[in-house]
Design an enzyme around this catalytic site. Sequence first.
Site, PDB file in Angstrom:
ATOM      1  N   ASN A 119       0.521  -1.480  -0.350  1.00  0.00           N
ATOM      2  CA  ASN A 119      -0.014   0.231  -0.157  1.00  0.00           C
ATOM      3  C   ASN A 119       0.622   1.246   0.000  1.00  0.00           C
ATOM      4  O   ASN A 119       0.170   2.589  -0.658  1.00  0.00           O
ATOM      5  CB  ASN A 119      -0.801   0.152   0.785  1.00  0.00           C
ATOM      6  CG  ASN A 119      -1.311  -0.990   1.219  1.00  0.00           C
ATOM      7  OD1 ASN A 119      -1.768  -1.630   0.736  1.00  0.00           O
ATOM      8  ND2 ASN A 119      -2.418  -1.674   2.491  1.00  0.00           N
ATOM      9  N   THR A 164     -24.006  34.858 -29.095  1.00  0.00           N
ATOM     10  CA  THR A 164     -24.336  34.730 -28.327  1.00  0.00           C
ATOM     11  C   THR A 164     -25.922  33.970 -28.266  1.00  0.00           C
ATOM     12  O   THR A 164     -26.354  33.578 -29.521  1.00  0.00           O
ATOM     13  CB  THR A 164     -24.388  35.706 -27.342  1.00  0.00           C
ATOM     14  OG1 THR A 164     -25.958  36.339 -27.489  1.00  0.00           O
ATOM     15  CG2 THR A 164     -23.541  36.481 -27.140  1.00  0.00           C
ATOM     16  N   HIS A 165     -26.078  32.893 -27.208  1.00  0.00           N
ATOM     17  CA  HIS A 165     -27.274  32.150 -27.621  1.00  0.00           C
ATOM     18  C   HIS A 165     -27.247  31.835 -29.400  1.00  0.00           C
ATOM     19  O   HIS A 165     -28.478  31.259 -29.675  1.00  0.00           O
ATOM     20  CB  HIS A 165     -28.446  33.033 -27.642  1.00  0.00           C
ATOM     21  CG  HIS A 165     -28.840  33.836 -26.168  1.00  0.00           C
ATOM     22  ND1 HIS A 165     -29.701  33.346 -24.630  1.00  0.00           N
ATOM     23  CD2 HIS A 165     -28.151  34.949 -26.538  1.00  0.00           C
ATOM     24  CE1 HIS A 165     -29.188  33.912 -24.290  1.00  0.00           C
ATOM     25  NE2 HIS A 165     -28.939  34.796 -24.600  1.00  0.00           N
ATOM     26  N   SER A 287     -17.810   8.880 -45.764  1.00  0.00           N
ATOM     27  CA  SER A 287     -19.396   7.806 -45.910  1.00  0.00           C
ATOM     28  C   SER A 287     -19.695   6.793 -46.440  1.00  0.00           C
ATOM     29  O   SER A 287     -18.826   7.098 -47.082  1.00  0.00           O
ATOM     30  CB  SER A 287     -20.759   8.634 -45.719  1.00  0.00           C
ATOM     31  OG  SER A 287     -21.841   7.861 -46.004  1.00  0.00           O
ATOM     32  N   LYS A 293     -19.625  13.306 -48.429  1.00  0.00           N
ATOM     33  CA  LYS A 293     -19.323  13.334 -47.219  1.00  0.00           C
ATOM     34  C   LYS A 293     -17.517  13.613 -46.237  1.00  0.00           C
ATOM     35  O   LYS A 293     -16.697  12.940 -47.346  1.00  0.00           O
ATOM     36  CB  LYS A 293     -19.874  12.307 -46.614  1.00  0.00           C
ATOM     37  CG  LYS A 293     -21.727  12.493 -46.529  1.00  0.00           C
ATOM     38  CD  LYS A 293     -21.614  13.373 -45.694  1.00  0.00           C
ATOM     39  CE  LYS A 293     -22.743  13.126 -44.478  1.00  0.00           C
ATOM     40  NZ  LYS A 293     -22.864  13.769 -43.500  1.00  0.00           N
ATOM     41  N   ASN A 295     -17.068  13.994 -43.000  1.00  0.00           N
ATOM     42  CA  ASN A 295     -17.238  14.166 -41.530  1.00  0.00           C
ATOM     43  C   ASN A 295     -16.260  15.106 -39.852  1.00  0.00           C
ATOM     44  O   ASN A 295     -14.535  13.848 -40.314  1.00  0.00           O
ATOM     45  CB  ASN A 295     -18.259  12.764 -41.362  1.00  0.00           C
ATOM     46  CG  ASN A 295     -19.252  12.675 -41.392  1.00  0.00           C
ATOM     47  OD1 ASN A 295     -20.043  14.128 -42.298  1.00  0.00           O
ATOM     48  ND2 ASN A 295     -19.425  11.774 -41.985  1.00  0.00           N
ATOM     49  N   GLU A 300     -16.309  15.065 -33.036  1.00  0.00           N
ATOM     50  CA  GLU A 300     -17.584  14.799 -32.144  1.00  0.00           C
ATOM     51  C   GLU A 300     -16.737  13.734 -31.662  1.00  0.00           C
ATOM     52  O   GLU A 300     -17.362  13.333 -30.450  1.00  0.00           O
ATOM     53  CB  GLU A 300     -18.199  13.718 -33.003  1.00  0.00           C
ATOM     54  CG  GLU A 300     -18.836  14.483 -34.464  1.00  0.00           C
ATOM     55  CD  GLU A 300     -19.214  14.169 -35.428  1.00  0.00           C
ATOM     56  OE1 GLU A 300     -19.804  13.122 -35.478  1.00  0.00           O
ATOM     57  OE2 GLU A 300     -19.044  14.036 -36.278  1.00  0.00           O
ATOM     58  N   TYR A 327      -6.037   0.692   4.225  1.00  0.00           N
ATOM     59  CA  TYR A 327      -6.037   1.106   2.870  1.00  0.00           C
ATOM     60  C   TYR A 327      -7.719  -0.114   2.568  1.00  0.00           C
ATOM     61  O   TYR A 327      -8.107  -1.141   3.240  1.00  0.00           O
ATOM     62  CB  TYR A 327      -4.400  -0.252   2.721  1.00  0.00           C
ATOM     63  CG  TYR A 327      -4.842  -0.569   1.343  1.00  0.00           C
ATOM     64  CD1 TYR A 327      -4.611  -0.234   0.153  1.00  0.00           C
ATOM     65  CD2 TYR A 327      -5.317  -2.220   0.955  1.00  0.00           C
ATOM     66  CE1 TYR A 327      -4.560  -0.542  -1.472  1.00  0.00           C
ATOM     67  CE2 TYR A 327      -5.345  -2.700  -0.646  1.00  0.00           C
ATOM     68  CZ  TYR A 327      -4.902  -1.518  -1.100  1.00  0.00           C
ATOM     69  OH  TYR A 327      -5.232  -2.555  -2.278  1.00  0.00           O
ATOM     70  N   GLN A 332      -7.137  -0.205  -5.996  1.00  0.00           N
ATOM     71  CA  GLN A 332      -6.682  -0.345  -6.823  1.00  0.00           C
ATOM     72  C   GLN A 332      -7.484   0.611  -8.330  1.00  0.00           C
ATOM     73  O   GLN A 332      -6.380   0.204  -9.101  1.00  0.00           O
ATOM     74  CB  GLN A 332      -7.164  -2.019  -6.886  1.00  0.00           C
ATOM     75  CG  GLN A 332      -6.279  -3.027  -8.057  1.00  0.00           C
ATOM     76  CD  GLN A 332      -5.905  -3.599  -7.587  1.00  0.00           C
ATOM     77  OE1 GLN A 332      -4.974  -4.506  -7.093  1.00  0.00           O
ATOM     78  NE2 GLN A 332      -6.497  -5.233  -8.704  1.00  0.00           N
ATOM     79  N   LYS A 335      -6.265   3.618  -9.418  1.00  0.00           N
ATOM     80  CA  LYS A 335      -5.688   3.834 -10.544  1.00  0.00           C
ATOM     81  C   LYS A 335      -5.807   3.560 -12.102  1.00  0.00           C
ATOM     82  O   LYS A 335      -5.399   4.714 -12.891  1.00  0.00           O
ATOM     83  CB  LYS A 335      -4.479   2.578  -9.856  1.00  0.00           C
ATOM     84  CG  LYS A 335      -3.245   2.431 -11.122  1.00  0.00           C
ATOM     85  CD  LYS A 335      -2.436   1.657 -10.585  1.00  0.00           C
ATOM     86  CE  LYS A 335      -2.685  -0.368  -9.834  1.00  0.00           C
ATOM     87  NZ  LYS A 335      -2.018  -1.090  -9.284  1.00  0.00           N
TER      88      LYS A 335
HETATM   89  N1  ARG Z   1      -2.887  -3.811  -6.762  1.00  0.00           N
HETATM   90  C1  ARG Z   1      -2.936  -3.191  -5.471  1.00  0.00           C
HETATM   91  C2  ARG Z   1      -3.540  -1.394  -5.611  1.00  0.00           C
HETATM   92  O1  ARG Z   1      -3.566  -1.194  -5.767  1.00  0.00           O
HETATM   93  C3  ARG Z   1      -1.487  -2.999  -4.180  1.00  0.00           C
HETATM   94  C4  ARG Z   1      -1.670  -2.813  -2.867  1.00  0.00           C
HETATM   95  C5  ARG Z   1      -2.309  -5.057  -2.800  1.00  0.00           C
HETATM   96  N2  ARG Z   1      -2.549  -4.305  -0.871  1.00  0.00           N
HETATM   97  C6  ARG Z   1      -2.964  -5.213  -0.716  1.00  0.00           C
HETATM   98  N3  ARG Z   1      -2.975  -5.123   1.111  1.00  0.00           N
HETATM   99  N4  ARG Z   1      -4.334  -6.318  -1.049  1.00  0.00           N
HETATM  100  O2  ARG Z   1      -4.576  -1.198  -4.488  1.00  0.00           O
END
Ligand code: ARG
Length: 457
Positions: A119, A164-165, A287, A293, A295, A300, A327, A332, A335
């Site tokens: 952690n 505007t608008h 298209s 076309k 586009n 978009e 934790y 996880q 991430k």
């Molecule tokens: N891959 C885990 C995460 O991103 C790493 C930490 C894992 N820790 C644990 N106590 N299981 O959180």
Amino acid sequence: MKAKNSKKTITDSTVDQDVLTYTVGEDTILDKALIKWDCMGTAAHVTMLSEIKGLKRPIVTKKESALVRKELARVVSLAEKGAFTIREDDQDVHMAVERALTERLGDLGKKIHTGRSRNDQVAVDVRLHIKSEILSLEKELCALSAALCSFGAKAGAVPLVGRTHLQPAMPSTVEMWATGHAEMVLDQLENFEAAYRLADLNPLGSAAGYGVPLPLDRSRTTELLGFSRTIHNCFGASMARGECEASFLSALAQLMCVLSRLAEDMIIFSMPEFAYFRLPREYCTGSSIMPQKYNPDVLELVRGKTAQVVGWQTAALTLLHAMPGGYNRDLQDAKLLYMKGLETVRTTLRILAKLVAGMTVDADACRAAFSPGVFATDVALRKVAAGVPWRDAYHDVRDHLEMLESEDADAAVKAKSHEGTCLGIDLGIYLKRISDATASAEKRLDALEGCCRKLLR
Ligand code: ARG
């Protein structure tokens, strides 16, 4: 048929194969982006361990620390060649690096995790990664802003109907449109800097969030890793995981909203009915049925991807809002969310810079769009100059709109010269901000790389 109960032994336990797959998720792929930062964090931790004085027996000696750091440098160079694998049974980058070190260094490899947790590690890795990515993104953001400025400078005082608008409103210029967007993009640096400052704090040395009975020198790793300061409270340091990802995602989401509005203007102004701007053909798609076309799919999709990034930001905040202290594995996913947002924003900034650089202006179409109504405010202000109070002048024009005539758009634009209007735009302000911000990002990237080089040798 009976389901096979396959079990897998990993460093910390023996688990059902499905549990392993479910809990590892995408980490074997996502964590590749963290290898370098994980090695840097480990190098700092081991260096600090080797410097602890007064222990009966050192946890690792200076010589051992040097050996570990050399091996970590090897891992980083393998990773750069794409030759370092994170296996499912490693679970993540942290255990993969420990396995690699243990394979090469034996018992010494088994010592590196003394006094820290994963952690701890992932919190450091993510912060170093986010710091480096924010600085790279800031450079890309400046490049898009520069592309908008040079598009604006090239068009100069070509008159453009200000809206505007979405309705015709007042005389404006293409330069004002372009540099207005350039400034919006540039101002997003403030959000990225806020996210950067939050990421620039060292959580290392909190172990699993509650410290360890060892005399860890947390300020030493702060110094070695180039963080601005240490997160003082170990429990707080562990809770801060997710917060810096969410703050980064907020900056990403808000930038996407700015980019999406730019994209929307480009879509409207390049429509055949407006035709003020022409998008480079190679950035438009056709298209399968309509041969005529071209586009604006890219633009978009900028709009579409904005929805995704806002979604990931919402997901990050939702992930955190009811999480108990300490934790929790849900973290996880923070991430995964920020990494997705980062990639989307990076590619969006790049493609938009290309589109803006290739876009051309049809000055005749811009001038032809000026209807008499666009000059209405200017007519009323001329009455004011002749002594009529504003509200009377306003009603006079409003009551006789049919009397408005077409005027010279170029002359109307030239009459507007105070700060920030048509002729009052100081391009130099933007160019200086862009070069200062680019230089500042580069300087900090160099400093971060410098810490990395010092640790991994
Ligand atoms: N891959 C885990 C995460 O991103 C790493 C930490 C894992 N820790 C644990 N106590 N299981 O959180």
